[in-house]
Write a protein that holds these residues in place. Structure first.
Motif, short mmCIF file in Angstrom:
data_model
loop_
_atom_site.label_atom_id
_atom_site.label_comp_id
_atom_site.label_asym_id
_atom_site.label_seq_id
_atom_site.Cartn_x
_atom_site.Cartn_y
_atom_site.Cartn_z
N GLY A 316 38.32 12.90 -2.27
CA GLY A 316 36.87 12.98 -2.09
C GLY A 316 36.11 12.03 -2.97
O GLY A 316 36.59 11.59 -4.02
N TYR A 406 36.75 14.11 1.96
CA TYR A 406 35.37 14.60 1.99
C TYR A 406 34.45 13.60 1.31
O TYR A 406 34.88 12.74 0.52
CB TYR A 406 35.24 15.98 1.33
N TRP A 471 37.79 21.24 9.41
CA TRP A 471 38.08 20.02 8.67
C TRP A 471 39.42 19.47 9.12
O TRP A 471 40.48 19.97 8.75
CB TRP A 471 38.07 20.33 7.18
N ALA A 489 28.39 21.48 6.14
CA ALA A 489 29.54 20.59 6.17
C ALA A 489 29.71 20.11 7.60
O ALA A 489 29.84 20.90 8.53
CB ALA A 489 30.79 21.31 5.68
#
Length: 513
Positions: A316, A406, A471, A489
């Motif tokens: 991320g 992410y 995800w 998200a």
């Protein structure tokens, strides 16, 4: 999947999962073997547990507690230029544990955190990284580790004699020793030594990437997550030796004076870290070295280290990393305009492209952006973010275990000029929204963002997959990325494709290589 939002039902499910974790067992004893901890934030905390001891510039040896140990206070941190108000000592090999309870039958997943600070500074005694809330809400055992830093942990001294053969990677070997301690002892704290996840931010993430190429670390952890921390290549021994020579000169020693370096007070060594780096300029850098024994290959060049391709991983970054260390109110932004934008961007990037051309490309692509917006986007995308793209692509190309990527976009409500900056994901993962130094705020958006991030990280530790069904893993050519906003998200494919392709026109230069 592109553009698919996590539903309100999903977010409520995340929150419910966090709320449903068991509280500290009534009357739970804050003692494990010889260690006496304390009750803290609904869990048991054990602080300042020694995992090793080391002579200067030598590999550490494991230590077993002898007699009763009061583990209720943090131990001294590694000598460094940062954190001047905290006790510092070369005797700094200590870890801390937070656990819902110490029942060995619990076999909870273990989350081991390595701090940031670019191998030179930092500590896990920072309130942002206290593990009580993550342990309680995630129903996991949290371990945080301090280790040797800067020249004391990474100076390359092998040219001064074989006794210094491990010197370029001592800080990494400290982390391996800590992971061995976890393997051998964590069951007594309610943890499962067969379910260990390492995670780290900035330099902590880079340390993890490096461990993934170190044979001695093989088998010590089973999942990994890095937060704004990449290590594509290590320092070559030639450049590492030039840096050590710069340090030795700054200390006023002769080039081959090993005994003088061993006898030098640590305070003097820390002061000498202001010496100019002969490769990059700025303060001298020390980090992992390609020594061909402890680190026999680069972590992610020419490919992902095969020994760790079976390990599931989260990668991320934050949307505007550089807003954390290039102050929007500071001198570098003062008087910023179209006439000087390229000159201001140039010293901040690690990819050798014509900056006038770069600025022109950004202006054409984003005609409504201000010079400041282009400055922060370009310095983030041309500085560290490409390292994450290289690592994610390398794992995808190798057919490695699933990788999830992410991007934190939630801007700080504390400082509107900060945006979503480097370190801003830490309080969401640890649940330390109200800790000193947190830029997250404690409003509903902060709490929902915390739930998303904490569930994802704890989910990876427990099951090998993040706790968010929407995800998708990162694969080529889609490059699925979870964009985390203000309590939301959104799963998108390759959300920064234009910038990725622009900065890929020249090689990425790993800082310190």
């Amino acid at each position: 999947m592109s553009g698919a939002d996590l539903t309100r039902r999903s977010l409520l499910g995340v929150g419910a999962a966090l709320m449903a974790t068991p509280a500290l067992a009534k009357g739970a004893d804050p003692r494990v073997g010889r260690f006496t901890g304390l009750r803290e934030q609904g869990v048991l905390a054990f602080k300042g547990i020694r995992y090793g001891r080391a002579q200067r510039f030598a590999r550490a040896v494991p230590m077993v507690a002898d007699g009763a140990v009061k583990a209720q206070d943090f131990a001294p941190i590694a000598p460094q230029r940062g954190n001047p108000d905290l006790p510092q000592s070369e005797d700094c090999l200590f870890l801390n544990i937070w656990t819902p309870d110490s029942n060995p039958a619990a076999k909870r997943a273990v989350m081991v955190y390595f701090h940031g600070g670019a191998y030179s500074n930092g500590t896990v005694t920072d309130p942002l990284t206290h593990g009580g809330r993550l342990a309680a809400s995630g129903d996991v055992v949290v371990v945080t580790v301090n280790h040797r830093l800067n020249a004391l942990g990474y100076a390359w001294l092998k040219p001064l004699g074989g006794r210094f053969a491990n010197s370029g990677n001592l800080g990494q070997l400290d982390l391996i020793l800590a992971l061995e301690w976890v393997r051998d002892n964590i069951a007594g704290f309610g943890g499962d030594p067969g379910k260990v996840m390492v995670f780290g931010q900035s330099g902590g993430g880079a340390k993890i990437a490096t461990l993934m190429a170190m044979p001695a670390a093989d088998g010590l952890f089973h999942s990994a997550a890095t937060m704004s921390g990449q290590q594509v290549v290590a320092s070559g021994p030639g450049n590492a030796w030039k840096r050590t020579q710069a340090l030795i000169a700054a200390l006023g020693l002769q080039p081959g004076d090993a005994e003088g370096l061993l006898a030098m007070p640590s305070e003097r060594i820390v002061e000498a870290l202001t010496a100019t780096d002969p490769i990059m300029g700025g303060a001298v850098y020390f980090g992992p070295v390609l020594d061909m024994t402890n680190l026999p290959r680069h972590p992610f060049w020419p490919d992902a280290a095969p020994q760790s391709n079976h390990i599931p991983m989260i990668l991320g970054n934050t949307r505007e990393e550089t807003r954390a260390f290039i102050d929007p109110r500071g001198a570098k932004l003062k008087g910023l305009g179209w006439d000087n934008l390229a000159d201001r961007v140039l010293p901040e990037i690690k990819i050798d492209l014509d900056v006038d051309w770069v600025v022109a490309q950004y202006r054409a692509q984003y005609p409504d952006w201000s010079p400041e917006q282009i400055f922060y986007s370009a310095t983030t995308a041309g500085r560290s973010w490409p390292g994450q793209v290289i690592e994610a692509d390398a794992r995808a190309q190798a057919g490695a275990a699933a990788t999830w990527v992410y991007q934190l976009d939630r801007p700080s409500p504390i400082d509107p000029l900060r945006g979503a900056a480097h370190t801003d994901d830490i309080p969401y993962v640890f649940g330390t929204l109200d800790a000193p130094g947190s830029m997250s705020g404690t409003d509903a958006g902060a709490r929902a963002t915390r739930d998303i991030m904490m569930q994802a990280f704890a989910g990876l530790a427990k099951t090998g997959v993040p706790g968010l069904a929407e995800w998708s893993p990162y694969r080529l050519p889609d490059r699925a990325t979870l964009v985390v906003g203000d309590g939301t998200a959104t799963a998108l494919n390759d959300p920064r494709r234009w910038e990725r392709e622009l900065w890929a026109k020249a090689p990425y230069v790993q800082p310190g290589s």
